[in-house]
Structures are given as C-alpha cells and as structure tokens.
Design an enzyme around this catalytic site. Structure first.
Site: not given
Ligand SMILES: [Mg+2]
Length: 416
Positions: A9, A106-107
């Site tokens: 993350d 974002d992950e």
């Molecule tokens: Mg994040």
C-alpha cells in the site's frame, strides 16, 4: 504448500506524489483537492502533517483550512500523473510475480509463493520491494506479509509509513483478533451496523461467534467473513493474464416498480452507467461500444449495441448513448421491467480523444467522476445523486452498491 502473499500500500499516495514532484512542499501540510477551478473543492488526500490536524478526506478546503494551524498547501489532483506513477510501481511488483492484483490505484496483492519457502524469505522479499520503491521511485509503501489476501491487506494497514508487517498462522490470533471488526476487508457500513447490534466488536469476537447465528443474521456473507476472521481465505491473487480476459463490464437491474416513461428509463440507465463507469475507471479500461438490454413486463427482452466515435469511461457518455439506443428501439407497447447497461470492445491504458471533444474537457469530466466515486466510497452512495434519478421515489431508493437492491453483474444476463 503454504502460500506467501504480500499486500503493498503506497503511503498517502496522491500527496506523496505531489511532494515528490515539488520538494518545496514536502515539510508543509498538504492536501490534494478534487476541483482545481473552484477554491471550495474537497479534500481527496492529505499528507501526515495535514492528517495531524485532523483533516479528513471529504472535508471542504474551507474546513481543512479552519483545522490547520499552519499554512495549508492545496494542490489540484492530477490523476494522470498518479496513474503513471502507479504503473511504475506495479511494474516493479511484476518483476517478482505475474500474480499481481491491483486494489485501487495505490494498493496491490503480490503472490510470491513461488519465491519464498519460509516467512523469513517472504519478509526479505517485502523489504527488498520496499527499498526499491524508495530508491527507484521515491515513495514509501507499507507491506503486509501473510498466508492469505485478507490478512496481508490487514497487515499493510497496521503500520505506516514504510513498514513490513508479518501475520502468520501462529500469530494471527494475537495480532488480528484484537482489532475492530471494521478493519476486516469487506466489512462495510451496513455490515458493521449489524455486527454492532450483535455485540461483535473485534475480529476475534467474529471468529468466536456461532456460525449458525451469523448465517441467520448476515446470510452467506456472515459465513464468508467468519472464515476470513479465522484465517480461512483461499481466494487467489489474480494473475495479470486474467485481466486480459475482461471483455466487457455491465450491470443490470430488475426495477422495484415497472417503468412507465422515458424519464424513468433514463434515470435507471444513468444509474447503471455510473456503476459501470466506476468499475472501468478502477481497472483503467475504456470502451469503444455500448449495449443496452431491455426486458418488458411480458418478460421479453432484447439487446442493442452501438459503436462510439471515441472510447470512453465517462458515465455520461455511456448513459447518453444507451438512452439513444432505448429511444431508437422501444415502442412502449408494454412497460419496462428490467434494464441492463454494458460496455464492449474494451481497450486499456492510453486512449485517443474525440476530435470534437477537447482533452481538457474529457479530463475534467473524468476528474469530477473520480471525485464523486471517492465521496461515495467514503460516505455511501447517497451522498451525491443525479437530479434525474429523483424522478420517482421508489426508483431513487435503488443503490447499485447496496446489498438490498441487487444489480447483477453482466454474467447474469449475458447468456440469454
Ligand atoms: Mg495508500
């Protein structure tokens, strides 16, 4: 053979990217805002300094300024840039495994079972990835290492920024069970309310609740979540090759009341198009074609398709064209029972723009929709509604994300 799964993350992704490209703001309170034109945009992301003033996603810029004791730097969101950086990071993940499954921009989950024999190996690989992202991209990530996806995701949430957290078959009862049940993946607001009523506060409470009771109060999802709490999540990390198999996105719904007018049909088409466009944007797909499926009160159905002048993932474009298909093809001999919207002929990645629509205009629409989707993710679907969805009270209660009104995936009506 044990599985070794990472969930990585990127920390404060949007704000971190902005600081990366503008080091002058690195030590200031920074928020990324959704609407660059208006001063009263909303906060989409913030860095740790802004967070320390209790600034939250969804705050208006005005609210954020009130909370912040120092100068607050507001930067307009640049989604293209974030997407570009996100791809660079995911390219690094793909050097380790072809099983890389994105979870938002974002992950990502990374299955490294083929590289690791022990948890020590897995942690070393996670640390290696973390170091590389810092030195090659300039960003930090938190990585959860575990034997399943749910716990890996949970791990990546536990320590920020720049950390590796290990959750094993041996320690998960100590590490995971004390956490609030809301921390478990897929426990949304509705489910969390049901847990509250049942006095299930922690993940451990859930693991120790009688499964028959959970089935009764939460249905099938209760059993699934109970399995997750007990570490029994066997879902695979999607391979990058699976992504190529996606041929269409679609949603359909049987309406709570039969539709009697073009206006009502239009409002449902817009709602379906919104949910389709949201999924497309998450996976970065664009469609060259749209298709509309209609079922009347005699349960007769048909599907009509058309090609678009340029590819899109904007809900308005999808809806507008589907509504045109409806007007061109429906003669109102009978009322409408169900509708489906589907996009076809997909491309992913870089796209060409319509000559008649400026790049700017397209990006503006896309940013607006992304901001709305973020708001809905955070506050629920009802936070923003299109005016045309309110034409009929019983229709406006429909919610494509709610588990009460089922909007079926495309597979449900594809086989007709
Ligand atoms: Mg994040």
């Amino acid at each position: 053979m044990g599985r070794f799964i990472l969930h990585s993350d990127l920390n404060n992704f949007y704000a971190s990217v902005e600081s990366l490209y503008n080091p002058n703001i690195r030590n200031k309170a920074v928020v990324v805002v959704g609407d660059e034109e208006k001063r009263h945009g909303i906060v989409l992301a913030k860095n740790y300094i802004a967070k320390s003033y209790n600034i939250k996603t969804g705050d208006t810029v005005w609210e954020a300024r009130q909370k912040c004791a120092e100068e607050l730097v507001c930067v307009p969101a640049r989604f293209d840039l974030y997407l570009y950086v996100s791809r660079l990071v995911k390219d690094i993940y793909r050097e380790y495994s072809d099983k890389v499954e994105s979870f938002g921009i974002d992950e990502a989950w990374i299955d490294i079972s083929h590289l690791a024999k022990t948890y020590e190996d897995a942690v070393a690989i996670a640390n290696n990835i973390r170091t590389r992202i810092i030195s090659e991209i300039g960003l930090t990530v938190s990585i959860g290492v575990s034997f399943n996806k749910v716990f890996a995701k949970l791990g990546s949430d536990l320590k920020k920024p720049n950390a590796t957290i290990l959750i094993t078959q041996d320690n998960f009862r100590d590490v995971v069970w004390k956490l609030p049940v809301e921390d478990l993946l897929y426990v949304g607001r509705a489910t969390s309310k049901k847990f509250e009523r049942a006095r299930i506060k922690t993940i451990g409470d859930l693991a120790n609740t009688d499964i028959k009771y959970l089935k009764l109060t939460l249905g099938k999802m209760g059993v699934v979540l109970h399995d997750f709490a007990c570490g029994r999540d066997t879902s695979p990390v999607e391979s990058i090759h699976d992504k190529e198999k996606i041929k269409s996105f679609g949603n359909s719904t049987t309406c709570p009341v039969d539709l009697v007018s073009n206006t009502e049909v239009k409002s449902i088409i817009y709602m379906l198009a919104e949910s389709v466009a949201e999924r497309m944007k998450k996976k970065n797909y664009y469609a060259h074609g749209v298709s509309l499926w209609v079922k009347d009160t005699d349960l007769c159905s048909f599907e009509r398709q058309m090609q678009l002048s340029s590819p899109t993932n904007i809900s308005e474009d999808i809806a507008k064209n589907c509504y045109k298909l409806f007007l061109d093809n429906y003669d109102w001999q009978l009322n409408v029972r169900a509708l489906g919207v589907r996009v076809t002929n997909l491309t992913t990645g870089k796209m060409q723009y319509d000559l008649f629509e400026s790049v700017n205009n397209f990006e503006k629409k896309q940013k607006l929709e992304c901001a709305i989707e973020k708001l809905r993710e955070r506050f629920g679907y009802d936070i923003i509604r299109r005016g045309n969805i309110l034409v009929n009270q019983s229709l406006s209660s429909l919610n494509p994300h709610s588990d009460i009104h089922i909007i079926h995936p495309i597979g449900f009506f594809k086989a007709k």
